[in-house]
Design a protein around this motif. Structure first.
Motif, PDB file in Angstrom:
ATOM      1  N   ASP A  36       0.836  -1.198   0.000  1.00 38.61           N
ATOM      2  CA  ASP A  36       0.000   0.000   0.000  1.00 38.61           C
ATOM      3  C   ASP A  36       0.880   1.260   0.000  1.00 38.61           C
ATOM      4  OD1 ASP A  36      -1.605   2.219   0.721  1.00 38.61           O
ATOM      5  OD2 ASP A  36      -3.003   0.923   1.804  1.00 38.61           O
ATOM      6  N   ASP A  37       0.755   2.070  -1.038  1.00 39.05           N
ATOM      7  CA  ASP A  37       1.568   3.284  -1.146  1.00 39.05           C
ATOM      8  C   ASP A  37       1.302   4.272  -0.014  1.00 39.05           C
ATOM      9  OD1 ASP A  37       2.904   2.352  -3.337  1.00 39.05           O
ATOM     10  OD2 ASP A  37       2.044   3.791  -4.755  1.00 39.05           O
ATOM     11  N   ASN A  38       0.097   4.294   0.530  1.00 36.98           N
ATOM     12  CA  ASN A  38      -0.193   5.199   1.646  1.00 36.98           C
ATOM     13  C   ASN A  38       0.606   4.811   2.887  1.00 36.98           C
ATOM     14  OD1 ASN A  38      -2.007   6.904   0.278  1.00 36.98           O
ATOM     15  ND2 ASN A  38      -3.635   5.387   0.528  1.00 36.98           N
ATOM     16  N   ILE A  39       0.749   3.515   3.128  1.00 34.62           N
ATOM     17  CA  ILE A  39       1.570   3.049   4.251  1.00 34.62           C
ATOM     18  C   ILE A  39       3.029   3.383   3.989  1.00 34.62           C
ATOM     19  CG2 ILE A  39       2.392   1.002   5.493  1.00 34.62           C
ATOM     20  CD1 ILE A  39      -0.413  -0.213   5.026  1.00 34.62           C
ATOM     21  N   LYS A  40       3.457   3.181   2.753  1.00 33.77           N
ATOM     22  CA  LYS A  40       4.846   3.500   2.399  1.00 33.77           C
ATOM     23  C   LYS A  40       5.133   4.984   2.593  1.00 33.77           C
ATOM     24  CE  LYS A  40       5.397  -0.231  -0.971  1.00 33.77           C
ATOM     25  NZ  LYS A  40       5.642  -0.536  -2.399  1.00 33.77           N
ATOM     26  N   LYS A  41       4.196   5.844   2.184  1.00 36.96           N
ATOM     27  CA  LYS A  41       4.378   7.288   2.354  1.00 36.96           C
ATOM     28  C   LYS A  41       4.444   7.652   3.837  1.00 36.96           C
ATOM     29  CE  LYS A  41       2.112  10.199  -0.328  1.00 36.96           C
ATOM     30  NZ  LYS A  41       1.025  10.798  -1.133  1.00 36.96           N
ATOM     31  N   ALA A  42       3.609   7.007   4.646  1.00 34.45           N
ATOM     32  CA  ALA A  42       3.625   7.272   6.085  1.00 34.45           C
ATOM     33  C   ALA A  42       4.957   6.830   6.696  1.00 34.45           C
ATOM     34  CB  ALA A  42       2.461   6.554   6.762  1.00 34.45           C
TER      35      ALA A  42
END
Length: 114
Positions: free
Chosen positions: A36-42
């Motif tokens: 998940d890119d959102n988790i990666k960004k976080a």
């Protein structure tokens, strides 16, 4: 046994390699099965420090909807070493004073590297 791989820290200083930073991050994300890119960004924001974190905060305020891929590309561009600088560094390492050379001549060759 739990997976204990840690994400690398990136400060954006001269000795660090932005491409290597992303490579290691991707290895850790694959090992942890994070897709998940959102988790990666976080997680990305927790690995940036000093100059890189300051840059990221400004980048996010200017580009609040930037994708992870966009952020990666811009971060790599911002913090990668120009090839011309790398060539100069190699040139400096190879410069030694010749037997028949004066200090002034050596100085002139060094200035050409800059």
């Amino acid at each position: 046994m739990a997976n204990t791989m840690k994400l690398p820290i990136f400060k954006g200083i001269g000795s660090e390699d932005a491409y290597q930073f992303w490579f290691v991050k991707n290895v850790v994300w694959m090992a942890q099965q994070i897709t998940d890119d959102n988790i990666k960004k976080a997680q990305l924001v927790t690995t940036l420090q000093d100059h890189a974190l300051t840059w990221y905060i400004k980048y996010c305020s200017d580009n609040p909807l930037a994708s992870l891929a966009d952020t990666k590309a811009i971060l790599n561009k911002e913090f990668s070493k120009p090839k011309s600088n790398l060539k100069s560094i190699v040139g400096f390492k190879e410069i030694v004073m010749r037997v028949d050379e004066t200090p002034w001549d050596l100085d002139q060759r060094l200035k050409c590297q800059i």
